[in-house]
Design a protein around this motif. Structure first.
Motif, PDB file in Angstrom:
ATOM      1  N   ARG A  46       0.066  10.045  -3.315  1.00 53.06           N
ATOM      2  CA  ARG A  46       1.275   9.242  -3.360  1.00 53.06           C
ATOM      3  C   ARG A  46       2.261   9.562  -2.466  1.00 53.06           C
ATOM      4  NH1 ARG A  46      -1.353   7.196  -6.414  1.00 53.06           N
ATOM      5  NH2 ARG A  46      -1.222   6.733  -8.904  1.00 53.06           N
ATOM      6  N   TRP A  47       2.906   8.247  -2.004  1.00 53.38           N
ATOM      7  CA  TRP A  47       3.833   8.654  -0.929  1.00 53.38           C
ATOM      8  C   TRP A  47       4.928   7.783  -1.293  1.00 53.38           C
ATOM      9  CZ3 TRP A  47       2.758   6.789   5.080  1.00 53.38           C
ATOM     10  CH2 TRP A  47       4.048   7.134   5.868  1.00 53.38           C
ATOM     11  N   GLU A  48       6.080   8.670  -1.568  1.00 52.93           N
ATOM     12  CA  GLU A  48       7.359   8.088  -1.756  1.00 52.93           C
ATOM     13  C   GLU A  48       8.269   8.124  -0.633  1.00 52.93           C
ATOM     14  OE1 GLU A  48       9.452   5.878  -4.461  1.00 52.93           O
ATOM     15  OE2 GLU A  48       7.595   7.080  -5.241  1.00 52.93           O
ATOM     16  N   HIS A  49       8.111   7.011   0.264  1.00 51.06           N
ATOM     17  CA  HIS A  49       9.083   6.875   1.457  1.00 51.06           C
ATOM     18  C   HIS A  49      10.532   6.968   1.200  1.00 51.06           C
ATOM     19  CE1 HIS A  49      10.167   5.426   5.362  1.00 51.06           C
ATOM     20  NE2 HIS A  49       9.087   5.746   5.882  1.00 51.06           N
TER      21      HIS A  49
ATOM     22  N   PHE B 239       7.811   3.279  -2.668  1.00 49.01           N
ATOM     23  CA  PHE B 239       6.358   3.677  -2.905  1.00 49.01           C
ATOM     24  C   PHE B 239       5.542   2.845  -1.890  1.00 49.01           C
ATOM     25  CE2 PHE B 239       2.334   2.833  -4.976  1.00 49.01           C
ATOM     26  CZ  PHE B 239       2.095   4.217  -5.319  1.00 49.01           C
ATOM     27  N   ILE B 240       4.827   3.649  -1.196  1.00 49.80           N
ATOM     28  CA  ILE B 240       3.606   3.034  -0.124  1.00 49.80           C
ATOM     29  C   ILE B 240       2.271   3.042  -0.857  1.00 49.80           C
ATOM     30  CG2 ILE B 240       2.637   2.838   1.886  1.00 49.80           C
ATOM     31  CD1 ILE B 240       5.271   3.744   3.064  1.00 49.80           C
ATOM     32  N   SER B 241       1.679   2.110  -1.123  1.00 51.16           N
ATOM     33  CA  SER B 241       0.153   2.150  -1.712  1.00 51.16           C
ATOM     34  C   SER B 241      -0.658   2.861  -0.906  1.00 51.16           C
ATOM     35  CB  SER B 241      -0.070   0.794  -2.122  1.00 51.16           C
ATOM     36  OG  SER B 241      -1.655   0.706  -2.139  1.00 51.16           O
ATOM     37  N   PRO B 242      -1.294   3.789  -1.497  1.00 53.96           N
ATOM     38  CA  PRO B 242      -2.443   4.620  -0.763  1.00 53.96           C
ATOM     39  C   PRO B 242      -3.514   3.866  -0.290  1.00 53.96           C
ATOM     40  CG  PRO B 242      -2.603   4.950  -2.898  1.00 53.96           C
ATOM     41  CD  PRO B 242      -1.471   4.322  -2.883  1.00 53.96           C
TER      42      PRO B 242
END
Lengths: 747, 204
Positions: free
Chosen positions: A519-522, A527-530
């Motif tokens: 999970r990347w919460e920029h 939210f950036i999709s994996p």
């Protein structure tokens, strides 16, 4: 500034000729002027000389006469005896006989007896004193306001008893006689003077003769003058003729010069204009009129223009076509788009799938012919407005359509015809074309052609034949430029984290494991999709640090779960790229150490396909170390039974696409059922992903699936929440049963 | 000319012997002696001075186309002879008022004479030789002489008394005689005549 050759020539020659004429005129005038001056001066001098001669002769004459008178004995007696009437009559007689103007006798006591005047008069004292000083006086005598040439002679009887003076008038009449003597119409004037005044008028030529005064009296000056103008009169006519001749000659020369310059420079001007036209890209031809240098120049110019046109055509042909196929290239398309802008334009990119395969099979030349033929098909399609080969495996075309739907339909129709097998020589070669469609304003960062190419990529990625460019999928390309460096930072600052989705055993309803998901919460982009950044990391070579971090973090979290007393298997997705990386396998096994028995590596079939030998070796290494292998997304890719057999998987995960439609599609249910059976028969447990409803769960249970995963069970959650879930649903560690990932436990 | 000088000498020498000579010197304005000037002596106020001079020269010779002497003094009534010693003939004349005469051409060794009855200046010329000029001063005093080359005359005079001196020269610029008083007792006197410059004089 003069920038015309003929004007320059005319001016130069005109200037030179004008200068020559001016100089000539100047010299001629000078010569004439000098001539006139000289003539007049000579004439004046001659007149003066004549006058002087006359003057001298006259003087001699007077002297002789006066001497005769003074020596006459009778006259002397008359004078000595003071016989005035006799003296007067004698003087009158002499005057008339000798033809002098005046005859005087001056007596020493200051009395004058003059011929023609009865009685004595007083003598002017100046005359008397002059005579006393010089009894033989002669010269210019001023007497009673008149000018005379006088000569005196003493009367001796025997001592001096007086003086006789004979005088000739030098008046206007006499001077005009002198004037008539000269061929010139000169003016003679007599002036008593101390010093002659300098003549300051340059227009009047003069010469002077000094006439000595009578006795010692004031000298006089005879001035002969003549205006230069009159002297030049005779030359004036000549000057006029010369001037007229000069002007006429000059004009004629100027005109002829102009014409000659014209005839010389006109062809040059023509060439000049033609060169200008040629440089502007127009085609030109000059008329060759003469056989001289200029004619040859014109001929050569024409030849040069022809050659340039030929070369230009060739260059434009080359620049507008692909070198290998001869198809129009990208430039042609670009030019067309620029020249005929339209809102209705769509660009279609046809890309050869498996282009490298074809190339390595049939070779470059055949491939080029293949592309050429397909290009010809595209070109011949009625709806196609322009065609261009934009890369070795892509042909783009411009078509017109009212909307996306129509465009899609048109392309779809076209693809059928275009995508037919191509006959090269005696062989038919099958081709697979992918079409990407882009509309004019699809993407502001890309040109229409590039957008169509991007759409092609999207179609390839989506494994579809035709796709209309999707900006959402394309994303913000500028954002991806810094994505990797941001990702590396994110790995350390906690914005990239792991979420866990529990796996639950259907029979025991116990959570037997968790799948670690990125999970990347920029902080800015959200939210950036994996899917996006993992693929990007794979493409840019950043997948290894990401994978290392994932493994490290999951180990840490596993230890934590273990410390809670939970006995679950930790599943980690392994990128296909790393399957061929031996060093990563070694690193992973070392990192896992004794925990290898609690971990499962989820891989996809396609990861193995790219380099099956190395991939299988590495998988077997994991397997040997105790790590379970799970075959992820089964059914979505190219499911191959060969690989299914070779991959040493413990678990098979059926793709969620099948599971989600399980309840509605009988076919899918059948596929799932048979897949489950197949897996079981190969000794693998089956995990179903994407379980979202009770019906699906029930169906799967009926079909004999082992483990389920999905929103219905539990969505991917944070570690804490996952731990919470597990504490409720997961088994505690049992010393004798710590390897239970694939084991089916009953509750 | 030589004869002229000798005759002057013969005139002067006996006078030198006189004990009571009265010398008059005639000079020009520059103090130079003036020869050929006539000096006349008269008693003051018309008083006669006594005995008359005995010897007078009465001859004016024509020799070498000139009159010798150039200036001659004679008393009124004297007869002057004009002997011609030249080989050419002369025609002697004078237009002088009162003494006008003409001696028609006469030859060598011929002599003519003329009596001068009137006091005054007689200018003598030759009609055929313009350059010949001579002067005869006719005086009515016994005491009149022509200055020598030193411009001097010596009079043998009565012993004392006031006198009136008159000086004349044919070329002087004076219109009449120059008159001055003198005293015989002084034995010498001088007269200054206004003369033309030397280069303009006919005779020196």
């Amino acid at each position: 500034m003069i920038n015309q050759l003929r004007t320059k020539l005319t001016l130069a020659y005109g200037g030179i000729l004008g200068a020559i004429f001016l100089v000539t005129a100047f010299f001629v005038f000078n010569v004439l002027d000098n001539n006139a001056r000289e003539t007049v001066t000579n004439e004046l001098h001659a007149a003066a000389a004549t006058f002087e001669q006359i003057w001298a002769m006259n003087e001699v004459n007077l002297h002789q006469h006066v001497e005769i008178a003074a020596l006459d004995f009778g006259f002397r007696e008359a004078v000595a005896t003071g016989d005035v009437p006799t003296i007067e009559s004698s003087l009158s007689n002499l005057r008339d006989r000798l033809g002098v103007t005046r005859a005087f006798l001056i007596l020493p006591e200051g009395r004058t007896v003059e011929a023609g005047l009865s009685g004595a008069t007083n003598t002017p004292s100046s005359v008397l004193s002059t005579l006393e000083d010089d009894p033989y006086a002669y010269g210019m005598l001023e007497y009673k306001g008149g000018n005379y040439q006088g000569v005196s002679y003493p009367v001796m009887a025997p001592q001096q008893v007086g003086w006789v003076i004979f005088a000739s008038r030098v008046g206007e009449g006499e001077l005009s006689q002198l004037e008539r003597l000269s061929s010139l119409d000169l003016t003679a004037t007599i002036q008593l003077t101390e010093l002659s005044e300098v003549n300051t008028d340059p227009g009047i030529l003069t010469t002077s003769i000094r006439l000595n005064g009578f006795g010692g009296s004031k000298d006089a000056e005879l001035t002969l003058s003549y205006p230069l103008e009159k002297g030049l009169e005779s030359f004036r006519e000549m000057m006029k003729v010369f001037g007229l001749l000069s002007l006429t000659g000059f004009s004629v020369l100027l005109c002829s010069n102009w014409f000659i310059s014209n005839s010389l420079t006109n062809p040059i001007s023509e060439l000049d204009a033609a060169t200008w036209k040629l440089s502007s890209g127009d085609s030109v031809e000059i008329a060759v009129r003469t056989n001289d240098e200029i004619g040859r120049l014109a001929k050569n110019f024409n030849r040069m223009a022809d050659r340039i046109a030929e070369r230009e055509a060739k260059i434009s042909e080359i620049s507008n076509s692909d070198v290998e196929t001869g198809l129009p290239n990208r430039r042609v398309l670009e030019t067309y788009i620029a020249d005929y802008p339209s809102e209705r334009h769509y660009c279609v990119a046809f890309k050869f799938a498996r282009y490298t395969n074809i190339m390595s099979t049939v070779g470059q030349a055949t491939t080029s012919r293949l592309v050429q033929k397909v290009g010809g098909r595209v070109e011949s399609a009625e709806i196609v407005l322009a065609v261009g080969q934009t890369s070795s495996d892509t042909i783009c075309a411009i078509i017109e359509a009212d909307d996306d739907t129509q465009a899609y339909r048109l392309v779809s129709d076209m693809l059928g015809m275009t995508g037919e097998s191509v006959k090269i020589g005696n062989d038919y070669i099958d081709i697979f074309l992918v079409a990407g469609i882009a509309k004019n304003d699809s993407c502001e960062n890309l040109s229409l052609i590039d957008t169509a190419n991007a759409a092609c990529q999207q179609a390839m990625a989506a494994r579809q034949d035709i796709i209309i460019f999707d900006l959402a999928i394309y994303g913000d390309p500028s954002a991806t430029l810094s994505l990797m460096s941001e990702m590396l930072v994110a790995l350390t600052d906690g914005t990239i984290s792991l979420a866990y989705q529990p796996k639950v055993n259907l029979r025991s309803s116990v959570a037997t494991g968790v799948e670690a998901l990125l999970r990347w919460e920029h902080p800015e982009k959200g939210f950036i999709s994996p899917d996006k950044f993992v693929q990007f990391a794979e493409e840019t070579g950043h997948i290894r640090p990401l994978s290392e971090w994932v493994l490290g973090q999951s180990i840490e979290d596993f230890l934590c779960l273990q410390s809670f007393g939970l006995d679950v298997q930790m599943s980690v997705n392994l990128s296909g790229r790393l399957l061929t990386d031996d060093s990563f396998t070694d690193w992973s096994l070392e990192a896992l150490g004794p925990l290898a028995h609690h971990f499962c590596m989820e891989i996809t079939e396609t990861a193995v396909i790219s380099d099956p030998d190395v991939a299988l070796v590495n998988l077997n290494k994991f397997k040997a170390a105790g790590v379970d292998i799970s075959l992820d997304d089964y059914g979505a890719g190219l499911s191959s039974l060969t690989y299914l057999k070779q991959i040493p998987a413990n678990e098979l995960k059926i793709d969620k696409a099948f599971i989600m439609s399980l309840a509605e599609s009988a076919d899918d249910a059948l596929l799932v059922k048979s897949t489950i059976d197949l897996a079981h028969s190969l000794g693998m447990s089956v995990t179903a992903e994407g379980v979202e409803t009770a019906e699906v769960l029930a169906a799967l249970t009926a079909m004999g699936a082992d483990v389920v995963q999905g929103y219905y069970v539990c969505r991917p959650v944070s570690f804490d929440k996952a731990a919470e879930f597990l504490l409720k649903k997961a088994p505690a560690i049992e010393p004798d049963k710590h390897r239970g990932a694939s084991n089916i436990r009953s509750t | 000319m030589r004869i002229f000088f000798f005759s002057i000498l013969s005139l002067i020498l006996p006078l030198c012997a006189s004990a009571n000579g009265f010398t008059v010197k005639v000079t020009d304005q520059s103090g130079a002696p003036v020869p050929n000037a006539v000096v006349m002596l008269e008693g003051a106020n018309g008083v006669p001075l006594g005995a008359q001079q005995v010897v007078w020269d009465d001859k004016m010779t024509q020799k070498d186309i000139s009159f010798i002497p150039h200036v001659l003094v004679v008393p009124v009534g004297s007869a002057v002879v004009f002997p011609n010693q030249d080989r050419v003939r002369h025609n002697v004349y004078s237009f002088s008022r009162g003494n006008k005469f003409q001696l028609k051409l006469y030859g060598k060794e011929e002599s003519r004479s003329r009596i001068f009855t009137k006091e005054g200046i007689v200018a003598i010329g030759c009609n055929i030789h313009d350059q010949m000029i001579g002067f005869i001063r006719v005086v009515d005093t016994p005491f009149a002489k022509v200055t020598d080359n030193n411009g001097e005359v010596i009079f043998d005079t009565p012993e004392a008394g006031a006198v009136q001196l008159s000086g004349w020269h044919p070329e002087s610029k004076h219109k009449s005689d120059v008159i001055m008083n003198a005293e015989l007792a002084d034995s010498a006197a001088s007269i200054t005549l206004n003369m033309p410059p030397h280069n303009k004089r006919n005779l020196h």
